[in-house]
Design a protein around this motif. Structure first.
Motif, mmCIF file in Angstrom:
data_model
loop_
_atom_site.group_PDB
_atom_site.id
_atom_site.type_symbol
_atom_site.label_atom_id
_atom_site.label_comp_id
_atom_site.label_asym_id
_atom_site.label_seq_id
_atom_site.Cartn_x
_atom_site.Cartn_y
_atom_site.Cartn_z
ATOM 1 N N LEU A 1 1.489 -0.325 -13.262
ATOM 2 C CA LEU A 1 1.662 -0.892 -11.923
ATOM 3 C C LEU A 1 0.549 -1.900 -11.669
ATOM 4 O O LEU A 1 -0.634 -1.570 -11.781
ATOM 5 N N THR B 1 1.700 6.197 -7.299
ATOM 6 C CA THR B 1 0.482 6.610 -8.026
ATOM 7 C C THR B 1 0.587 8.002 -8.661
ATOM 8 O O THR B 1 0.189 8.166 -9.822
ATOM 9 N N ILE C 1 2.427 1.662 -3.466
ATOM 10 C CA ILE C 1 1.431 2.109 -4.451
ATOM 11 C C ILE C 1 1.114 3.598 -4.230
ATOM 12 O O ILE C 1 1.029 4.375 -5.185
ATOM 13 N N ASP C 2 0.994 4.007 -2.954
ATOM 14 C CA ASP C 2 0.720 5.423 -2.650
ATOM 15 C C ASP C 2 1.833 6.325 -3.176
ATOM 16 O O ASP C 2 1.588 7.419 -3.687
ATOM 17 N N LEU D 1 2.415 7.723 -12.120
ATOM 18 C CA LEU D 1 2.105 6.649 -13.081
ATOM 19 C C LEU D 1 1.788 7.203 -14.463
ATOM 20 O O LEU D 1 2.332 6.753 -15.474
ATOM 21 N N GLU D 2 0.927 8.219 -14.518
ATOM 22 C CA GLU D 2 0.488 8.769 -15.802
ATOM 23 C C GLU D 2 1.636 9.521 -16.483
ATOM 24 O O GLU D 2 1.956 9.278 -17.637
ATOM 25 N N GLU E 1 0.840 -1.214 0.000
ATOM 26 C CA GLU E 1 0.000 0.000 0.000
ATOM 27 C C GLU E 1 0.862 1.246 0.000
ATOM 28 O O GLU E 1 0.607 2.215 -0.711
ATOM 29 N N SER F 1 -0.967 -4.970 -9.010
ATOM 30 C CA SER F 1 -0.897 -5.522 -7.666
ATOM 31 C C SER F 1 -1.866 -6.701 -7.597
ATOM 32 O O SER F 1 -3.018 -6.583 -8.010
#
Lengths: 317, 104
Positions: free
Chosen positions: B90, B80, B76-77, B83-84, B73, B92
């Motif tokens: 990504l 994020t 990912i935080d 990412l774009e 988590e 999970s």
């Protein structure tokens, strides 16, 4: 037309045609990388040996200064042209502009081959100018991106490391210094590898470049007609400025044409990797599409003869 | 039957020049083990890509790691927001592991 009949150019055309016809012809990646390392080593060594034989000259210093200045300044008009005419945003315009200030080693090598075939071999120190012109454009591109789009500065350590210790710069400069130290006598025993086989290796590498350029052109989605047109206009403008600079500082015609070829070329090896790291928001499909799929083939087929003619005309021949 | 414990498997597809900054984030969140895998090619929003680029600017690398839910988590935080802009994929997924202590 004479230039188009050279085996080097014909292999490039073969690669492009094969890719256009969707042939499965492919040069393995490791072979292509090996060939590019070989070509850079050979051109660096040859330049170093020539400088060792000719000795230091003021022309060397003025060519180096002209090269660095062109590399740093050429991205500026390119940036504004890409913003206004190409309608690109600030980050993409800056990333693309850096490519057009920096240089393409393979375009230079092909140009030297064509100039030598016409009896206009450039001075050996133009290899050092080639290495010097790789980096200033990257700095200019990053400054333009910061100014135009407020892109935050990257950590200088890793970026400086990537820019200055970039593999192609290290190999070119290292081989040049080795050639300079070894001189003609030291080079003689290794000449069969780095001189005799050079043209054959260049043919194979250009075959791969033809395949890559045509496939990239077919697959890219980032190229608009405006941007594709700029990928032809920018090298012509830059090449003309390079020929003018070479003539103004009194270089011989071959070296002046080589400076024009350097100014007119766009990087597709060193700069894309640095820009991907430094400006990740910029679209790599755009800058690779422009430099590799449009500018490189244009320069190999038409640009090199054009810049050579310009250098000759400006020198009054 | 050998007992298993659930962990998260994180896969990140990223361009080669961006691997180093990604690994810095990975180390920051305390992931101890990972594997980088080469790729052959593919197709995405920007069209086709393959590894036959002399520049390596668009050569893609697949990052693979297995970790605890909490660490996943956190990772990912952290990733994020980019990412774009960085063109990162990504993924999970849940995975059952033996020797759970190796994947904290």
């Amino acid at each position: 037309m004479e230039a188009l009949a050279s085996p080097v150019i014909l292999f490039f055309i073969l690669g492009a045609l094969a890719a256009a016809a969707r042939s499965d012809l492919a040069i393995p990646e490791s072979v292509a990388k090996g060939l590019s390392l070989y070509l850079m080593t050979a051109i660096g060594l040859k330049g170093g040996v020539q400088v060792a034989a000719a000795g230091y000259s003021n022309e060397m210093l003025s060519a180096a200064l002209a090269g660095v200045t062109l590399s740093f300044l050429l991205p500026v008009p390119a940036f504004y042209a890409l913003r206004r005419l190409g309608r690109l945003d600030g980050v993409n315009a800056a990333a693309v502009a850096a490519h057009y200030g920096s240089v393409s080693v393979v375009t230079f090598v092909t140009g030297v081959e064509m100039l030598t075939a016409r009896g206009l071999e450039p001075a050996g120190h133009m290899v050092a100018v080639l290495a010097l012109m790789e980096t200033p454009a990257i700095v200019a591109g990053l400054l333009l991106a910061r100014r135009a789009a407020g892109v935050p500065a990257q950590r200088h350590g890793s970026l400086l490391h990537e820019t200055v210790l970039n593999g192609s710069v290290v190999l070119l400069v290292g081989s040049f210094v080795i050639g300079l130290v070894a001189g003609k006598d030291g080079f003689a025993p290794i000449a069969p590898v780095f001189e005799t086989a050079f043209r054959g290796a260049l043919c194979l590498f250009l075959l791969d470049m033809g395949l890559l350029a045509a496939r990239r052109l077919r697959e890219t989605r980032a190229l608009t007609p405006r941007v594709a047109l700029l990928a032809v206009v920018l090298p012509v403008v830059n090449g003309t400025l390079g020929a003018a600079a070479g003539t103004l500082i009194g270089l011989d015609i071959g070296s002046s044409a080589a400076l024009a070829i350097l100014a007119g070329s766009a990087s597709y090896i060193a700069v894309p990797a640095v820009m991907r790291m430094a400006l990740p928001q910029a679209d790599p499909g755009l800058y690779l599409g422009m430099s590799l799929a449009v500018t490189f083939p244009f320069n190999v087929l038409f640009g090199i003869p054009l810049y050579t003619m310009l250098a000759q005309r400006m020198a009054g021949q | 039957m050998t007992p298993t414990v659930q962990r998260r498997r994180i896969e990140i597809l990223v361009d080669q020049p961006l691997v180093r900054p990604i690994l810095e984030v990975v180390r920051d969140v305390g992931v101890r083990g990972y594997t980088l895998l080469p790729t052959l090619g593919g197709h995405g929003d920007s069209g086709a890509w393959s590894d036959d680029m002399v520049s390596g600017a668009q050569q893609k690398v697949l990052f693979l790691a297995v970790m605890s839910e909490a660490r996943a988590e956190l990772l990912i935080d952290r990733l994020t927001p980019v990412l774009e802009s960085h063109g990162i994929v990504l993924l999970s997924s849940a995975v059952d592991v033996v020797r759970a202590e190796k994947y904290d």
